[in-house]
Scaffold this motif. Structure first.
Motif, PDB file in Angstrom:
ATOM      1  N   ASN A   8       0.687  -1.214   0.099  1.00  0.00           N
ATOM      2  CA  ASN A   8      -0.064  -0.041  -0.014  1.00  0.00           C
ATOM      3  C   ASN A   8       0.937   1.238  -0.054  1.00  0.00           C
ATOM      4  N   LYS A  10       0.164   4.368  -0.438  1.00  0.00           N
ATOM      5  CA  LYS A  10      -0.327   5.583   0.052  1.00  0.00           C
ATOM      6  C   LYS A  10      -0.073   6.651  -0.728  1.00  0.00           C
ATOM      7  N   HIS A  99      -9.532   1.271   4.536  1.00  0.00           N
ATOM      8  CA  HIS A  99      -8.300   1.622   5.213  1.00  0.00           C
ATOM      9  C   HIS A  99      -8.508   2.314   6.488  1.00  0.00           C
ATOM     10  N   GLU A 176      -5.935  -4.792  10.313  1.00  0.00           N
ATOM     11  CA  GLU A 176      -4.593  -3.982  10.565  1.00  0.00           C
ATOM     12  C   GLU A 176      -4.982  -3.117  11.787  1.00  0.00           C
ATOM     13  N   ILE A 181      -0.097   0.693  12.726  1.00  0.00           N
ATOM     14  CA  ILE A 181       0.070   1.317  11.452  1.00  0.00           C
ATOM     15  C   ILE A 181       1.241   2.224  11.668  1.00  0.00           C
ATOM     16  N   GLY A 182       2.419   2.093  10.924  1.00  0.00           N
ATOM     17  CA  GLY A 182       3.419   3.057  10.760  1.00  0.00           C
ATOM     18  C   GLY A 182       4.102   3.337  12.011  1.00  0.00           C
ATOM     19  N   SER A 220       2.904  -2.152  10.405  1.00  0.00           N
ATOM     20  CA  SER A 220       4.635  -2.283  10.727  1.00  0.00           C
ATOM     21  C   SER A 220       5.191  -3.648  10.252  1.00  0.00           C
ATOM     22  N   GLY A 241       2.722  -1.092   4.459  1.00  0.00           N
ATOM     23  CA  GLY A 241       2.941   0.265   3.844  1.00  0.00           C
ATOM     24  C   GLY A 241       4.434   0.595   3.744  1.00  0.00           C
ATOM     25  N   GLY A 242       4.947   1.153   4.889  1.00  0.00           N
ATOM     26  CA  GLY A 242       6.306   1.741   4.735  1.00  0.00           C
ATOM     27  C   GLY A 242       7.375   0.705   4.235  1.00  0.00           C
TER      28      GLY A 242
HETATM   29  P1  PGA Z   1       2.698   0.157   7.675  1.00  0.00           P
HETATM   30  O1  PGA Z   1       1.273   0.342   7.052  1.00  0.00           O
HETATM   31  O2  PGA Z   1       3.382  -1.168   7.227  1.00  0.00           O
HETATM   32  O3  PGA Z   1       3.580   1.400   7.203  1.00  0.00           O
HETATM   33  O4  PGA Z   1       2.584  -0.018   9.335  1.00  0.00           O
HETATM   34  C1  PGA Z   1       0.307  -0.460   6.678  1.00  0.00           C
HETATM   35  C2  PGA Z   1      -0.852  -0.070   6.145  1.00  0.00           C
HETATM   36  O5  PGA Z   1      -1.110   1.023   6.632  1.00  0.00           O
HETATM   37  O6  PGA Z   1      -1.445  -0.739   5.237  1.00  0.00           O
END
Ligand code: PGA
Length: 264
Positions: A8, A10, A99, A176, A181-182, A220, A241-242
């Motif tokens: 993702n 973003k 999301h 999630e 997240i992040g 994460s 994500g990241g």
């Molecule tokens: P992250 O994001 O891997 O950066 O924690 C995951 C997501 O939001 O799908």
């Protein structure tokens, strides 16, 4: 068993040039052995969607959008929106929906998400439906109640679907936790496994065709923790994500899932 590793992106990367570099690096570094046991997908922002879908056409990497319009499945006077039909037309055949960042910043609720999912499935798009609890809800041990409420979108869409056979192929659920997240914080693999088992049971109770829905973990995920999540029988992949913004870390996560799931 096939697993899924979905990036993702973003609101990243900043430029088309950086997108091209990332796609080139992914294709160069991706090993041919990945394909049967781990399906890769990337979800760029709308501005890059058509270009990425064209670049990935005839590769083993799928392309998806991050959202579709709730207002119309095709066309209309909805400034700033992009419809499921327009996504399908780019050659991207999937979309993320629900999301937590959409729920938080765009106040997406149950009814909005039912409309979006109806439009996506109607246009033949697969849906990666995201659910997850906040830190406060996690602390109050409300996780399963929150997820049950969020999953009702799928229950409602399923009830009104003419052709339920699409469900097993066109739906992925991504669990999630918002607080993961992040942040670099992750739940334990035991916690995630218990939660995934509950999600799978709930989906099966809606319709037998949903019994085999892939349930991914997101929040994460990185190259170091991916093997632990991959080792769980009820974690069918990762929404990343990241770590999906660097070819090396994204592919390392995919290799971890391919290595574990390929043997099952
Ligand atoms: P992250 O994001 O891997 O950066 O924690 C995951 C997501 O939001 O799908």
């Amino acid at each position: 068993m096939q697993s899924w590793v979905i990036g993702n992106w973003k609101q990243n990367p900043a430029t088309q040039h950086a997108v091209n570099t990332l796609i080139d690096e992914l294709q160069e570094a991706m090993s041919a052995s990945l394909a049967p046991s781990c399906q890769l997908m990337v979800a760029p922002s709308f501005i890059h969607l058509a270009a990425v879908a064209a670049q990935l056409n005839e590769t083993d990497i799928l392309c998806g959008a991050q959202d579709v319009s709730a207002h119309s499945a095709s066309t209309g006077a909805y400034t700033g929106d992009v419809s499921a039909a327009q996504v399908q037309d780019t050659g991207a055949h999937w979309t993320i929906l629900g999301h937590s960042e959409r729920r938080q910043y765009h106040h997406e609720d149950h009814d909005t998400l039912v409309q979006k999912m109806n439009h996506a499935l109607h246009q033949g798009l697969g849906v990666i439906f995201c659910i997850g609890e906040s830190q406060q809800q996690y602390d109050a041990k409300e996780t399963l109640d929150v997820l049950d409420t969020q999953l009702k979108v799928i229950a409602e869409v399923t009830q009104n679907l003419d052709d339920t056979t699409v469900l097993s192929e066109k739906l992925i659920v991504a669990y999630e936790p918002v607080w993961a997240i992040g942040t670099g914080k992750v739940p334990t693999v035991v916690e995630v496994s218990d939660t995934h088992a509950h999600i799978k049971q709930t989906l099966a109770s809606y319709h037998h065709a949903l019994g085999s829905t892939a349930v991914l973990y997101g929040g994460s995920v990185n190259a170091d923790n991916a093997p632990d999540f991959a080792a769980s029988d009820v974690v069918d992949g990762a929404l990343v994500g990241g770590a999906s913004l660097k070819a090396a870390s994204f592919l390392a996560i995919a290799e971890a899932f391919a290595a574990t799931k390929g043997n099952k």
